[in-house]
Write a protein that holds these residues in place. Structure first.
Motif, short mmCIF file in Angstrom:
data_model
loop_
_atom_site.label_atom_id
_atom_site.label_comp_id
_atom_site.label_asym_id
_atom_site.label_seq_id
_atom_site.Cartn_x
_atom_site.Cartn_y
_atom_site.Cartn_z
N LYS A 181 -12.92 -2.96 0.15
CA LYS A 181 -13.77 -2.52 1.26
C LYS A 181 -13.08 -1.39 2.02
CE LYS A 181 -15.98 -7.03 1.83
NZ LYS A 181 -16.17 -8.21 2.72
N PHE A 182 -11.77 -1.27 1.85
CA PHE A 182 -10.95 -0.25 2.49
C PHE A 182 -11.13 -0.31 4.01
CE2 PHE A 182 -11.34 1.06 -1.89
CZ PHE A 182 -10.04 1.41 -2.21
N GLY B 189 -9.34 1.70 6.21
CA GLY B 189 -8.17 2.27 6.89
C GLY B 189 -8.03 3.74 6.58
N LEU B 190 -6.80 4.19 6.43
CA LEU B 190 -6.54 5.60 6.12
C LEU B 190 -7.04 5.98 4.73
CD1 LEU B 190 -2.85 5.85 7.45
CD2 LEU B 190 -4.88 6.88 8.52
N VAL B 191 -6.82 5.10 3.77
CA VAL B 191 -7.16 5.38 2.37
C VAL B 191 -8.66 5.27 2.15
CG1 VAL B 191 -6.82 4.65 -0.01
CG2 VAL B 191 -4.90 4.58 1.60
N GLN B 192 -9.22 6.24 1.42
CA GLN B 192 -10.66 6.26 1.13
C GLN B 192 -10.91 5.75 -0.30
OE1 GLN B 192 -12.82 7.09 3.69
NE2 GLN B 192 -10.84 7.03 4.75
N PRO B 193 -12.06 5.09 -0.52
CA PRO B 193 -12.34 4.49 -1.84
C PRO B 193 -12.26 5.47 -3.00
CG PRO B 193 -13.93 3.75 -0.21
CD PRO B 193 -13.12 4.82 0.45
N GLU B 194 -12.72 6.70 -2.79
CA GLU B 194 -12.76 7.68 -3.88
C GLU B 194 -11.38 8.19 -4.28
OE1 GLU B 194 -13.78 9.91 0.00
OE2 GLU B 194 -14.21 7.97 -0.95
N TRP B 195 -10.35 7.80 -3.54
CA TRP B 195 -8.99 8.23 -3.87
C TRP B 195 -8.36 7.37 -4.96
CZ3 TRP B 195 -6.60 9.01 1.70
CH2 TRP B 195 -7.30 10.04 2.35
N HIS B 196 -8.94 6.23 -5.26
CA HIS B 196 -8.39 5.32 -6.27
C HIS B 196 -6.95 4.93 -5.96
CE1 HIS B 196 -11.99 6.08 -8.59
NE2 HIS B 196 -11.74 7.38 -8.60
N ASN B 197 -6.68 4.75 -4.70
CA ASN B 197 -5.34 4.33 -4.24
C ASN B 197 -5.47 2.87 -3.82
OD1 ASN B 197 -2.95 3.83 -2.86
ND2 ASN B 197 -2.90 5.81 -1.84
N TYR B 198 -4.98 1.98 -4.67
CA TYR B 198 -5.24 0.55 -4.49
C TYR B 198 -4.10 -0.23 -3.84
CZ TYR B 198 -8.87 1.98 -7.73
OH TYR B 198 -9.93 2.65 -8.31
N CYS B 199 -3.08 0.47 -3.38
CA CYS B 199 -1.96 -0.25 -2.76
C CYS B 199 -1.44 0.45 -1.51
CB CYS B 199 -0.83 -0.43 -3.77
SG CYS B 199 -0.10 1.11 -4.35
N GLY B 200 -2.22 1.38 -0.98
CA GLY B 200 -1.79 2.10 0.21
C GLY B 200 -0.63 3.02 -0.05
N LEU B 201 -0.52 3.51 -1.26
CA LEU B 201 0.62 4.34 -1.66
C LEU B 201 0.64 5.64 -0.87
CD1 LEU B 201 2.96 4.34 -3.70
CD2 LEU B 201 1.46 5.52 -5.31
N GLY B 202 1.72 5.85 -0.11
CA GLY B 202 1.89 7.07 0.67
C GLY B 202 1.07 7.12 1.94
N ALA B 203 0.37 6.03 2.29
CA ALA B 203 -0.45 6.01 3.50
C ALA B 203 0.43 5.70 4.70
CB ALA B 203 -1.56 4.98 3.36
N ILE B 204 0.75 6.72 5.48
CA ILE B 204 1.67 6.58 6.60
C ILE B 204 1.00 6.85 7.94
CG2 ILE B 204 3.82 7.45 7.61
CD1 ILE B 204 4.68 8.16 4.71
N SER B 205 0.22 7.93 8.00
CA SER B 205 -0.42 8.32 9.25
C SER B 205 -1.63 9.19 8.94
CB SER B 205 0.57 9.09 10.12
OG SER B 205 0.93 10.32 9.49
N SER B 206 -2.32 9.65 9.99
CA SER B 206 -3.47 10.53 9.79
C SER B 206 -3.05 11.85 9.14
CB SER B 206 -4.18 10.80 11.12
OG SER B 206 -3.27 11.35 12.06
N ALA C 283 -3.34 -9.34 -6.67
CA ALA C 283 -3.35 -9.95 -5.34
C ALA C 283 -3.02 -8.92 -4.27
CB ALA C 283 -2.34 -11.10 -5.29
N GLN C 284 -2.06 -8.05 -4.55
CA GLN C 284 -1.70 -7.02 -3.59
C GLN C 284 -2.84 -6.04 -3.40
OE1 GLN C 284 1.51 -4.28 -4.54
NE2 GLN C 284 2.16 -4.23 -2.41
N MET C 285 -3.51 -5.69 -4.49
CA MET C 285 -4.67 -4.79 -4.39
C MET C 285 -5.74 -5.40 -3.48
SD MET C 285 -8.05 -4.61 -5.51
CE MET C 285 -8.07 -5.78 -6.87
N CYS C 286 -6.00 -6.70 -3.66
CA CYS C 286 -7.00 -7.37 -2.83
C CYS C 286 -6.62 -7.32 -1.36
CB CYS C 286 -7.16 -8.82 -3.28
SG CYS C 286 -7.93 -9.03 -4.91
#
Length: 205
Positions: free
Chosen positions: A102-103, A105-122, A92-95
């Motif tokens: 669809k991403f 935001g900051l995180v890109q699909p190819e990063w395989h980061n499904y929970c915004g881990l470490g996504a703070i700023s540009s 549910a959190q991944m969704c």
């Protein structure tokens, strides 16, 4: 009694018996379907199967391939089981975090980061992982860091680069506890709760 009269009486009896049988069948109540209620505890076994998780996802994002999402859901179920984490909450959190992959935001699909881990700023857009499995594993490990005390070790090799800090400073039992610490958004808990409710509505329809 004449044969014709006998047949007539026999026919009436048969019609009566059939009528009684049909009427009795109509009065038998249908068994109620057991409603699935998902656990809101982090340390719990997920209720939903890979088929159900994939079906829910495809309902929300039909552009994705079902088999791909089934395999992806299997990763969440297996990785969550390895660390005794609730796979329904993690999925549910991944969704929520990825907008159903669809991403945008900051995180890109190819990063395989499904929970915004470490996504703070540009300048700090988020963690990157080589494969989908490693990305799912990092997500599960980050939840495990919240859900357990420091003396509870991981069962798989550590992937989450922010695990140690969380494991020493945060602790959560329920979805509400978890959400308060995960994001600064004051409505984060309600958003995850609504996602779980949507999952429940899907499997109970």
């Amino acid at each position: 009694m004449k044969p014709s009269k006998t047949r007539f009486v026999t026919g009436l009896i048969l019609i009566t018996l059939i009528t009684v049988f049909i009427s009795s069948c109509k009065t038998i109540p249908e068994p109620e379907k057991t409603r699935i209620i998902l656990s809101r505890k982090l340390l719990a076994q997920g209720n939903l199967s890979a088929e159900q998780l994939a079906g829910f996802f495809i309902q929300e994002n039909a552009q994705k391939d079902y088999q791909e999402m089934y395999d992806f859901a299997c990763l969440y179920i297996q990785e969550a089981a390895d660390e005794n984490i609730n796979s329904d909450i993690a999925f549910a959190q991944m969704c929520h975090e990825t907008g159903f992959l669809k991403f945008g935001g900051l995180v890109q699909p190819e990063w395989h980061n499904y929970c915004g881990l470490g996504a703070i700023s540009s300048e700090e857009p988020g963690c990157q992982f080589e494969t989908a499995q490693l990305g799912v594993r990092a997500h599960i490990q980050h939840i495990q860091a919240y859900a357990t005390t420091e003396d509870i070790p991981l069962n798989n090799a550590l992937i989450d680069p922010r695990y140690t800090w969380v494991h020493k400073t945060k602790y959560a039992v329920t979805l509400g506890d978890f959400a308060k610490s995960w994001a600064a958004d004051p409505e984060y808990a309600q958003k995850l709760e609504k996602m779980l409710q949507r999952m429940e509505a899907f499997v109970n329809q």
